[in-house]
Design a protein around this motif. Structure first.
Motif, PDB file in Angstrom:
ATOM      1  N   GLN A 217      -1.519   2.576  10.127  1.00  0.00           N
ATOM      2  CA  GLN A 217      -2.092   2.649   8.785  1.00  0.00           C
ATOM      3  C   GLN A 217      -3.537   3.152   8.810  1.00  0.00           C
ATOM      4  O   GLN A 217      -4.071   3.552   7.777  1.00  0.00           O
ATOM      5  CB  GLN A 217      -2.021   1.284   8.101  1.00  0.00           C
ATOM      6  CG  GLN A 217      -0.616   0.759   7.942  1.00  0.00           C
ATOM      7  CD  GLN A 217       0.301   1.740   7.250  1.00  0.00           C
ATOM      8  OE1 GLN A 217       0.110   2.055   6.091  1.00  0.00           O
ATOM      9  NE2 GLN A 217       1.287   2.246   7.968  1.00  0.00           N
ATOM     10  N   LYS A 218      -4.143   3.153   9.978  1.00  0.00           N
ATOM     11  CA  LYS A 218      -5.531   3.585  10.110  1.00  0.00           C
ATOM     12  C   LYS A 218      -5.661   4.961  10.739  1.00  0.00           C
ATOM     13  O   LYS A 218      -6.763   5.385  11.075  1.00  0.00           O
ATOM     14  CB  LYS A 218      -6.307   2.561  10.936  1.00  0.00           C
ATOM     15  CG  LYS A 218      -6.353   1.197  10.279  1.00  0.00           C
ATOM     16  CD  LYS A 218      -7.062   0.187  11.150  1.00  0.00           C
ATOM     17  CE  LYS A 218      -7.010  -1.181  10.502  1.00  0.00           C
ATOM     18  NZ  LYS A 218      -7.600  -2.204  11.346  1.00  0.00           N
ATOM     19  N   LEU A 219      -4.551   5.655  10.897  1.00  0.00           N
ATOM     20  CA  LEU A 219      -4.597   6.975  11.531  1.00  0.00           C
ATOM     21  C   LEU A 219      -5.372   7.963  10.676  1.00  0.00           C
ATOM     22  O   LEU A 219      -5.241   7.983   9.460  1.00  0.00           O
ATOM     23  CB  LEU A 219      -3.177   7.512  11.755  1.00  0.00           C
ATOM     24  CG  LEU A 219      -2.355   6.812  12.813  1.00  0.00           C
ATOM     25  CD1 LEU A 219      -0.945   7.387  12.836  1.00  0.00           C
ATOM     26  CD2 LEU A 219      -2.989   6.941  14.176  1.00  0.00           C
ATOM     27  N   ASN A 220      -6.142   8.802  11.331  1.00  0.00           N
ATOM     28  CA  ASN A 220      -6.899   9.843  10.655  1.00  0.00           C
ATOM     29  C   ASN A 220      -6.335  11.199  11.044  1.00  0.00           C
ATOM     30  O   ASN A 220      -7.018  12.020  11.637  1.00  0.00           O
ATOM     31  CB  ASN A 220      -8.378   9.761  11.027  1.00  0.00           C
ATOM     32  CG  ASN A 220      -9.008   8.478  10.561  1.00  0.00           C
ATOM     33  OD1 ASN A 220      -8.737   8.027   9.459  1.00  0.00           O
ATOM     34  ND2 ASN A 220      -9.827   7.876  11.392  1.00  0.00           N
ATOM     35  N   LEU A 221      -5.063  11.414  10.709  1.00  0.00           N
ATOM     36  CA  LEU A 221      -4.418  12.674  11.043  1.00  0.00           C
ATOM     37  C   LEU A 221      -4.193  13.483   9.775  1.00  0.00           C
ATOM     38  O   LEU A 221      -4.426  13.014   8.669  1.00  0.00           O
ATOM     39  CB  LEU A 221      -3.086  12.411  11.754  1.00  0.00           C
ATOM     40  CG  LEU A 221      -3.187  11.641  13.063  1.00  0.00           C
ATOM     41  CD1 LEU A 221      -1.805  11.366  13.615  1.00  0.00           C
ATOM     42  CD2 LEU A 221      -4.008  12.404  14.086  1.00  0.00           C
ATOM     43  N   LEU A 222      -3.723  14.684   9.958  1.00  0.00           N
ATOM     44  CA  LEU A 222      -3.472  15.565   8.832  1.00  0.00           C
ATOM     45  C   LEU A 222      -2.541  14.902   7.829  1.00  0.00           C
ATOM     46  O   LEU A 222      -1.641  14.165   8.187  1.00  0.00           O
ATOM     47  CB  LEU A 222      -2.852  16.877   9.318  1.00  0.00           C
ATOM     48  CG  LEU A 222      -3.669  17.676  10.328  1.00  0.00           C
ATOM     49  CD1 LEU A 222      -2.860  18.889  10.797  1.00  0.00           C
ATOM     50  CD2 LEU A 222      -4.978  18.125   9.703  1.00  0.00           C
ATOM     51  N   GLU A 223      -2.720  15.196   6.555  1.00  0.00           N
ATOM     52  CA  GLU A 223      -1.894  14.590   5.517  1.00  0.00           C
ATOM     53  C   GLU A 223      -0.432  14.983   5.627  1.00  0.00           C
ATOM     54  O   GLU A 223       0.436  14.301   5.114  1.00  0.00           O
ATOM     55  CB  GLU A 223      -2.446  14.947   4.139  1.00  0.00           C
ATOM     56  CG  GLU A 223      -3.777  14.303   3.893  1.00  0.00           C
ATOM     57  CD  GLU A 223      -4.024  14.065   2.426  1.00  0.00           C
ATOM     58  OE1 GLU A 223      -3.096  14.234   1.623  1.00  0.00           O
ATOM     59  OE2 GLU A 223      -5.152  13.719   2.099  1.00  0.00           O
ATOM     60  N   ARG A 224      -0.144  16.064   6.314  1.00  0.00           N
ATOM     61  CA  ARG A 224       1.249  16.497   6.441  1.00  0.00           C
ATOM     62  C   ARG A 224       2.046  15.575   7.361  1.00  0.00           C
ATOM     63  O   ARG A 224       3.255  15.668   7.430  1.00  0.00           O
ATOM     64  CB  ARG A 224       1.329  17.937   6.946  1.00  0.00           C
ATOM     65  CG  ARG A 224       0.833  18.118   8.362  1.00  0.00           C
ATOM     66  CD  ARG A 224       0.979  19.576   8.797  1.00  0.00           C
ATOM     67  NE  ARG A 224       0.402  19.765  10.097  1.00  0.00           N
ATOM     68  CZ  ARG A 224       1.011  19.492  11.241  1.00  0.00           C
ATOM     69  NH1 ARG A 224       2.220  19.007  11.243  1.00  0.00           N
ATOM     70  NH2 ARG A 224       0.409  19.709  12.393  1.00  0.00           N
ATOM     71  N   LEU A 225       1.366  14.683   8.047  1.00  0.00           N
ATOM     72  CA  LEU A 225       2.056  13.757   8.943  1.00  0.00           C
ATOM     73  C   LEU A 225       2.529  12.534   8.164  1.00  0.00           C
ATOM     74  O   LEU A 225       1.843  11.534   8.080  1.00  0.00           O
ATOM     75  CB  LEU A 225       1.134  13.322  10.077  1.00  0.00           C
ATOM     76  CG  LEU A 225       0.742  14.399  11.067  1.00  0.00           C
ATOM     77  CD1 LEU A 225      -0.190  13.833  12.117  1.00  0.00           C
ATOM     78  CD2 LEU A 225       1.960  15.000  11.725  1.00  0.00           C
ATOM     79  N   THR A 226       3.683  12.625   7.587  1.00  0.00           N
ATOM     80  CA  THR A 226       4.262  11.523   6.845  1.00  0.00           C
ATOM     81  C   THR A 226       5.587  11.166   7.500  1.00  0.00           C
ATOM     82  O   THR A 226       6.465  12.010   7.622  1.00  0.00           O
ATOM     83  CB  THR A 226       4.487  11.914   5.377  1.00  0.00           C
ATOM     84  OG1 THR A 226       3.247  12.339   4.822  1.00  0.00           O
ATOM     85  CG2 THR A 226       5.026  10.759   4.577  1.00  0.00           C
ATOM     86  N   TYR A 227       5.690   9.927   7.916  1.00  0.00           N
ATOM     87  CA  TYR A 227       6.889   9.455   8.591  1.00  0.00           C
ATOM     88  C   TYR A 227       7.328   8.134   8.006  1.00  0.00           C
ATOM     89  O   TYR A 227       6.523   7.342   7.530  1.00  0.00           O
ATOM     90  CB  TYR A 227       6.633   9.265  10.095  1.00  0.00           C
ATOM     91  CG  TYR A 227       6.448  10.564  10.814  1.00  0.00           C
ATOM     92  CD1 TYR A 227       7.542  11.289  11.268  1.00  0.00           C
ATOM     93  CD2 TYR A 227       5.177  11.083  11.024  1.00  0.00           C
ATOM     94  CE1 TYR A 227       7.377  12.492  11.912  1.00  0.00           C
ATOM     95  CE2 TYR A 227       5.008  12.294  11.673  1.00  0.00           C
ATOM     96  CZ  TYR A 227       6.112  12.993  12.111  1.00  0.00           C
ATOM     97  OH  TYR A 227       5.955  14.189  12.741  1.00  0.00           O
ATOM     98  N   ASN A 228       8.619   7.905   8.067  1.00  0.00           N
ATOM     99  CA  ASN A 228       9.188   6.601   7.760  1.00  0.00           C
ATOM    100  C   ASN A 228       9.471   5.908   9.081  1.00  0.00           C
ATOM    101  O   ASN A 228       9.907   6.552  10.038  1.00  0.00           O
ATOM    102  CB  ASN A 228      10.497   6.754   6.987  1.00  0.00           C
ATOM    103  CG  ASN A 228      10.285   7.377   5.630  1.00  0.00           C
ATOM    104  OD1 ASN A 228       9.482   6.900   4.843  1.00  0.00           O
ATOM    105  ND2 ASN A 228      11.013   8.440   5.348  1.00  0.00           N
ATOM    106  N   PHE A 229       9.221   4.616   9.135  1.00  0.00           N
ATOM    107  CA  PHE A 229       9.526   3.835  10.323  1.00  0.00           C
ATOM    108  C   PHE A 229      10.724   2.948  10.041  1.00  0.00           C
ATOM    109  O   PHE A 229      10.788   2.293   9.004  1.00  0.00           O
ATOM    110  CB  PHE A 229       8.343   2.944  10.723  1.00  0.00           C
ATOM    111  CG  PHE A 229       7.151   3.710  11.181  1.00  0.00           C
ATOM    112  CD1 PHE A 229       7.157   4.370  12.390  1.00  0.00           C
ATOM    113  CD2 PHE A 229       6.011   3.771  10.398  1.00  0.00           C
ATOM    114  CE1 PHE A 229       6.050   5.075  12.829  1.00  0.00           C
ATOM    115  CE2 PHE A 229       4.897   4.480  10.818  1.00  0.00           C
ATOM    116  CZ  PHE A 229       4.923   5.132  12.030  1.00  0.00           C
ATOM    117  N   LEU A 230      11.649   2.929  10.960  1.00  0.00           N
ATOM    118  CA  LEU A 230      12.825   2.080  10.848  1.00  0.00           C
ATOM    119  C   LEU A 230      12.856   1.206  12.098  1.00  0.00           C
ATOM    120  O   LEU A 230      12.988   1.712  13.212  1.00  0.00           O
ATOM    121  CB  LEU A 230      14.089   2.935  10.749  1.00  0.00           C
ATOM    122  CG  LEU A 230      15.391   2.222  10.486  1.00  0.00           C
ATOM    123  CD1 LEU A 230      15.323   1.376   9.212  1.00  0.00           C
ATOM    124  CD2 LEU A 230      16.525   3.229  10.383  1.00  0.00           C
TER     125      LEU A 230
END
Length: 164
Positions: free
Chosen positions: A35-48
Motif C-alpha cells: 500500500q506504500k509503493l511509489n511505483l507508476l500508476e499503471r501498476l494495478t494488481y489484485n491480490f488473491l
C-alpha cells in the motif's frame, strides 16, 4: 493501487497476483508494504490469498470448488514454503509440471535460508527465491524491489492469454 480480493469469482479487470501465505502476520505485513509503493500508476494488481497449498492448487488446477471458474490465471505467484498440507515445494513442482500453468512466474518469499530449500525450489522451477525480511522498513524495501523488478521492469506473460 493494489486490491485484496475477497473471492476468486470477483469481476477482474486488472491482473491477479496469487499469494500463498499461511501466516496472517506475514501476509498483512506484506499487504501494508504494497500500500506504500511509489511505483507508476499503471501498476494495478489484485491480490488473491490462499492460506495453504491445497486450496491454491485447487484454484490453479481448477479443481474442487473452482472447477467451473472461468477466469484468467495469476500473472505471478508469491509463495511461502512452509505451508499446512501441501507445502510450497510441492506447489512449485505441480505448477511447473502443468503445461497451462508452467509459464506463471513463481517468486518464493520465505524465512528459510536453507541451501537445500533454495536448491530444491530452483530445481523444481521457481523463478526467484527471496528471504522474508524482519522489520517494517526492511519489508517495505523488499516489497519495493520485488515490485520494481517483477511488475515494473519485467515483461510478464499476458494474463488474458491463458484462461481455461
Amino acid at each position: 493501487m493494489q486490491k485484496l480480493l475477497n473471492s476468486p469469482w470477483e469481476n477482474l479487470t486488472d491482473p491477479v497476483i496469487a499469494i500463498i501465505e499461511d501466516s496472517d502476520e506475514d501476509f498483512y505485513s506484506f499487504w501494508r508494504a504494497t500500500q506504500k509503493l511509489n511505483l507508476l500508476e499503471r501498476l494495478t494488481y489484485n491480490f488473491l490469498r490462499f492460506e495453504d497449498g491445497d486450496e491454491a492448487l485447487e484454484y490453479l488446477l481448477r479443481q474442487g470448488e473452482y472447477q467451473d471458474l472461468n477466469a484468467a490465471f495469476p500473472v505471478a505467484i508469491l509463495l511461502d514454503l512452509n505451508l499446512p498440507n501441501t507445502d510450497g515445494r510441492e506447489v512449485i513442482r505441480t505448477v511447473k509440471q502443468t503445461p497451462i500453468l508452467q509459464i506463471i512466474p513463481i517468486i518464493v518469499l520465505t524465512t528459510s535460508n536453507s541451501l537445500q530449500d533454495i536448491q530444491t525450489c530452483y530445481q523444481y522451477g521457481a523463478n526467484c527465491y527471496m528471504l522474508k525480511p524482519m522489520g517494517v522498513s526492511e519489508m517495505q524495501q523488499t516489497v519495493q524491489i520485488l515490485f520494481q523488478h517483477w511488475f515494473q521492469f519485467t515483461v510478464l506473460p499476458s494474463y488474458g492469454q491463458f484462461t481455461t
